[in-house]
Every structure is written in C-alpha cells, then in structure tokens.
Write an enzyme that holds these catalytic residues in place. Structure first.
Site, PDB file in Angstrom:
ATOM      1  N   SER A 244      77.939  47.090  23.526  1.00  0.00           N
ATOM      2  CA  SER A 244      77.037  47.028  22.379  1.00  0.00           C
ATOM      3  C   SER A 244      77.125  48.317  21.563  1.00  0.00           C
ATOM      4  CB  SER A 244      75.618  46.743  22.859  1.00  0.00           C
ATOM      5  OG  SER A 244      74.798  46.308  21.798  1.00  0.00           O
TER       6      SER A 244
ATOM      7  N   ASP B 141      76.477  39.906  22.815  1.00  0.00           N
ATOM      8  CA  ASP B 141      76.328  41.281  23.280  1.00  0.00           C
ATOM      9  C   ASP B 141      76.791  41.481  24.734  1.00  0.00           C
ATOM     10  OD1 ASP B 141      74.901  43.735  24.297  1.00  0.00           O
ATOM     11  OD2 ASP B 141      74.117  43.718  22.260  1.00  0.00           O
TER      12      ASP B 141
END
Length: 308
Positions: free
Chosen positions: A40, A154
């Site tokens: 991320s 993510d």
C-alpha cells in the site's frame, strides 16, 4: 557496523509519510538500502525512493492542503470504490514517469491482494505505477485494479508488512516500519486540534460535493465516509494481527513501530509532521540497535583477546 539494509515498508494510509522520515535517517547514518518491499503506502514511498523521485514527491506533498486532496480524490459514487484514483495516479506518473520494476537499481516488491484467487500478488516486474496503484487500492475506498483477469486490491488485506521478500535480499540487516503500532497517549489539546482538522476536512468534502452532486448524493457520500472510517478501522484490527503473524515467522533486526493514532488514514495534508515523527522513531530504534550491536562487538573482542 553493518550498512546494507533490506527495507520493509508497511501499509497505513497517510501514516506512510513516516516512511520518509525513516529513510532520511537511514541515509543520514550512512546505511545503504539494497532492497525494498512495500504494501500500500509502503509500496508508493519505496517505489519513489527506488526511482530517485522521493524528494520531488516530498516537495509536492508539503504543498498539499485539505482542499487539494479533495480535488485529487475524483469521488465517484457509482463505482466499486468511492474514489476512482485517476487524478491521483496521473500525478504519481507525472513524478515517477513510465518506469518498469525490473529496470530499478535495486530489487523491489509491491504486494497486492488478488480477490480472484484469494492470495497475495507480488509485483517484481512490470509497470511500477500500476503495481503501486494495485497495492494501494484500499477496498471500498479506491476502485480495484483489473490486470490479466484478476481483480486486485490493497496488499494490506493479506500482508500489511511484507517481510518475506526481504528474506532473500542481499543485505546485512532488515529494517521494518510497522504503521500499526500501539497508540500513544494524547493530550486533550492534541485531541481538540485533531477534531478541528477533521471538521475542516469534512466541511471541505461537503463543499466540494455540494458543487458537483445533488443533495441526495451528498447524503450518500456522508454515509459512505462514515462507513469508510468503520471499514478502515475494521481492516486495521485485522492488519495488526497479520503483522504480528508475519513478524513471528521473520523477525526484523530493527523494527520501527509507528503509533496507529498519529493521524487519520486520509490526513495527507500533514506531511511534515508525520515524516518528523517517523524520523524520531527511527532515531530511537536505530540508536537502540547500534548500542546493542556495539556491546556485542565489544564482548566478542574481549573473548578473542582472552583466548590468545
């Protein structure tokens, strides 16, 4: 003193600015980063450093205010994510350029999650910005990325602190930055300032949407933002457990624990403050490690002298 570092950068939204402070402290002490793995926000900061564009990004991030962040979010309520992310990642491409991971000067891994196959996906080849975008597609907030028949979100969903790629890196030590550390105690004054900032941010959202959407859409967005906060906190609870699990299998030499309550995950207008916190935490962690390392070296030298 060992100098080659495999750097692991965790997920955590705006707290990822703390990664910048850690990198700056490592460089100031003469450590050489020889590999990076990130999830991320960690994949973004790691990718920027690997391309030599981190300083350019930081100069831009320092200028951001709440309204500019809202403008970059290109809110879209009709997609599988409140935010499309097109404007934001167009800006990232302006900074990074068209760069392929295999052309970077050091090994780099961005971790995403495949909803299609229910597993981690490691980007170690291919377009860097696409890899970062997939790794950063927070579920229900950013639209997922579709690549080769897979729906990717993510990396923090399955691996918020990707320790495994560091295991094969050519390095003397592993430094990991966990953005889900135990919260620190806040003063009442700090709480009030954060409430004020959050109120300003929410007000800008209302103003922005009021210009572009109907009243019904405003209500839908308000509900969505509340759900985003609940969703984010729920995801962080899961990620904390996953991070502990990952580190149980592979302990870093130096762990920089960033308190999870230093900011809200969307407070990207607080670059200098968060980066400064990251640097101070890195100073504390590296001082402790270097002190311990020096003590161990002294003991070994004494043992060698005694054996002669």
């Amino acid at each position: 003193m060992t100098k080659r570092v495999a750097l692991v950068l965790g997920s955590g939204g705006a707290r990822g600015y703390a990664h910048v402070g850690v990198i700056r402290e490592l460089e100031a002490r003469g450590y050489k980063i020889t590999a990076i793995a990130g999830s991320s926000m960690g994949s973004l900061i790691g990718g920027l450093w690997a391309t030599g564009k981190l300083n350019e990004y930081c100069q831009w991030a320092e200028t951001l205010d709440s309204f500019e962040i809202i403008r970059l979010l290109d809110i879209s309520l009709g997609r599988p994510g409140v935010i499309k992310g097109d404007r934001l990642f167009e800006r990232m491409r302006d900074i990074i350029g068209d760069c392929r991971i295999e052309d970077l000067p050091i090994p780099y891994t961005a971790v995403a999650t495949s909803l299609t196959y229910r597993k981690e996906v490691w980007f170690q080849r291919g377009d860097l910005v696409t890899a970062i975008r997939a790794s950063s597609a927070i579920p229900s907030l950013f639209s997922p990325v579709e690549i080769h028949g897979q729906v990717l979100v993510d990396g923090g969903v399955l691996n918020p602190l990707p320790m495994a790629p560091a295991g094969s890196a050519l390095a003397d030590m592993v430094v990991a930055v966990d953005l889900l550390g135990k919260p620190f105690q806040k003063s009442d004054g700090l709480d009030e300032r954060e409430k004020e900032k959050k109120s300003i941010f929410d007000g800008l959202i209302d103003k922005f949407v009021g210009v572009n959407e109907s009243k019904k859409s405003q209500d839908e967005l308000s509900a969505s933002m509340s759900l985003m906060e609940i969703s984010n906190q729920s995801m962080e609870v899961m990620q904390e457990s996953l991070s502990r699990y990952k580190m149980a299998g592979y302990q870093p030499d130096v762990l920089v624990n960033v308190p999870r309550n230093i900011c809200q995950f969307y407070e990207f207008h607080r670059f200098n403050e968060i980066a400064a916190v990251g640097r101070q935490l890195a100073i504390d962690a590296l001082n402790q490690w270097e002190s311990l390392h020096q003590e161990e070296s002294a003991i070994l030298m004494e043992a060698e002298v005694s054996s002669v």
